[in-house]
Design an enzyme around this catalytic site. Sequence first.
Site, PDB file in Angstrom:
ATOM      1  N   ASP A  61     -17.892   0.908 -26.032  1.00  0.00           N
ATOM      2  CA  ASP A  61     -17.321   0.175 -24.914  1.00  0.00           C
ATOM      3  C   ASP A  61     -16.226  -0.693 -25.504  1.00  0.00           C
ATOM      4  O   ASP A  61     -16.496  -1.658 -26.221  1.00  0.00           O
ATOM      5  CB  ASP A  61     -18.391  -0.672 -24.230  1.00  0.00           C
ATOM      6  CG  ASP A  61     -17.854  -1.490 -23.059  1.00  0.00           C
ATOM      7  OD1 ASP A  61     -16.622  -1.608 -22.913  1.00  0.00           O
ATOM      8  OD2 ASP A  61     -18.671  -2.021 -22.285  1.00  0.00           O
ATOM      9  N   VAL A  62     -14.969  -0.362 -25.229  1.00  0.00           N
ATOM     10  CA  VAL A  62     -13.867  -1.033 -25.914  1.00  0.00           C
ATOM     11  C   VAL A  62     -13.764  -2.515 -25.555  1.00  0.00           C
ATOM     12  O   VAL A  62     -13.083  -3.274 -26.258  1.00  0.00           O
ATOM     13  CB  VAL A  62     -12.516  -0.335 -25.635  1.00  0.00           C
ATOM     14  CG1 VAL A  62     -12.510   1.076 -26.206  1.00  0.00           C
ATOM     15  CG2 VAL A  62     -12.171  -0.348 -24.146  1.00  0.00           C
ATOM     16  N   TYR A 157      -4.588  -2.751 -12.090  1.00  0.00           N
ATOM     17  CA  TYR A 157      -4.123  -1.706 -12.990  1.00  0.00           C
ATOM     18  C   TYR A 157      -2.683  -1.958 -13.417  1.00  0.00           C
ATOM     19  O   TYR A 157      -2.338  -1.916 -14.615  1.00  0.00           O
ATOM     20  CB  TYR A 157      -4.245  -0.342 -12.306  1.00  0.00           C
ATOM     21  CG  TYR A 157      -3.864   0.823 -13.169  1.00  0.00           C
ATOM     22  CD1 TYR A 157      -4.729   1.302 -14.147  1.00  0.00           C
ATOM     23  CD2 TYR A 157      -2.639   1.467 -13.006  1.00  0.00           C
ATOM     24  CE1 TYR A 157      -4.377   2.389 -14.944  1.00  0.00           C
ATOM     25  CE2 TYR A 157      -2.284   2.551 -13.798  1.00  0.00           C
ATOM     26  CZ  TYR A 157      -3.159   3.005 -14.758  1.00  0.00           C
ATOM     27  OH  TYR A 157      -2.805   4.081 -15.546  1.00  0.00           O
TER      28      TYR A 157
END
Length: 252
Positions: A61-62, A157
């Site tokens: 999980d970055v 985003y």
Amino acid sequence: MTDTQSKIAVVTGAGSGIGRAVAVELLRTGWSVALAGRRVETLEETAALVPGAPSIAVRTDVARPEDVAALFGATVDRFGRLDLLFNNAGTFGPGGVPVEELPYDAWRHVVDTNLNGAFLCAQTAYRTMKEQTPQGGRIINNGSISAHAPRPHSVAYTATKHALTGLTKSLSLDGRPYRIAVGQIDIGNAATEMTRRMSTGVLQANGETAPEPMMDVAEVARTVRHMAELPLEANVQFATVLATAMPYIGRG
């Protein structure tokens, strides 16, 4: 074939889409690749597409610093060094949600993945490349057409992808003394599971819904490999690869 037999890459988000396509392109052309993503089973599916190629699958999980540290530690333990990070992991977040209705938790999830995760991976790759012998390496950040122009209802985003451009520029400047080259690829309408809806109809800036042209994701992968295989004395700072007729130039 270049001398990529000795080159080592980390690809985040390697279990699907652009990350999978890039990982496969690197593996089939002689690179050793650490495949990072949330689901080990999809990473193993990616590896199986190039049987016998040297790879490891690391659940990551970055957005978690401890996961990122473990990823790069495993890469160096297995392969000895790091030549390339393709900083690809990301999420659109909830699609089509007007800004006034976007939950804060959803905003944070997109920021944590797309921006904080990219920073953590880049920082750890940078440290690794600075400290190894011979020194240096390359980081390629996956931006987006949204790093230039937004789609409707995409505030989280779009904001993170604009921020990623600043991250790329700062890393590129700071990496110069250590032979760390940093660039960014901005992609528009590559055909993946995540973008399938665009070929059937997506909201446009004028309020209409219309299908958009798509391109083969393999073209993205080949572009990333070209950027990756340049000598460190040369760099593609920004590359934009998109479906030729998509509504980007003149969008809105």
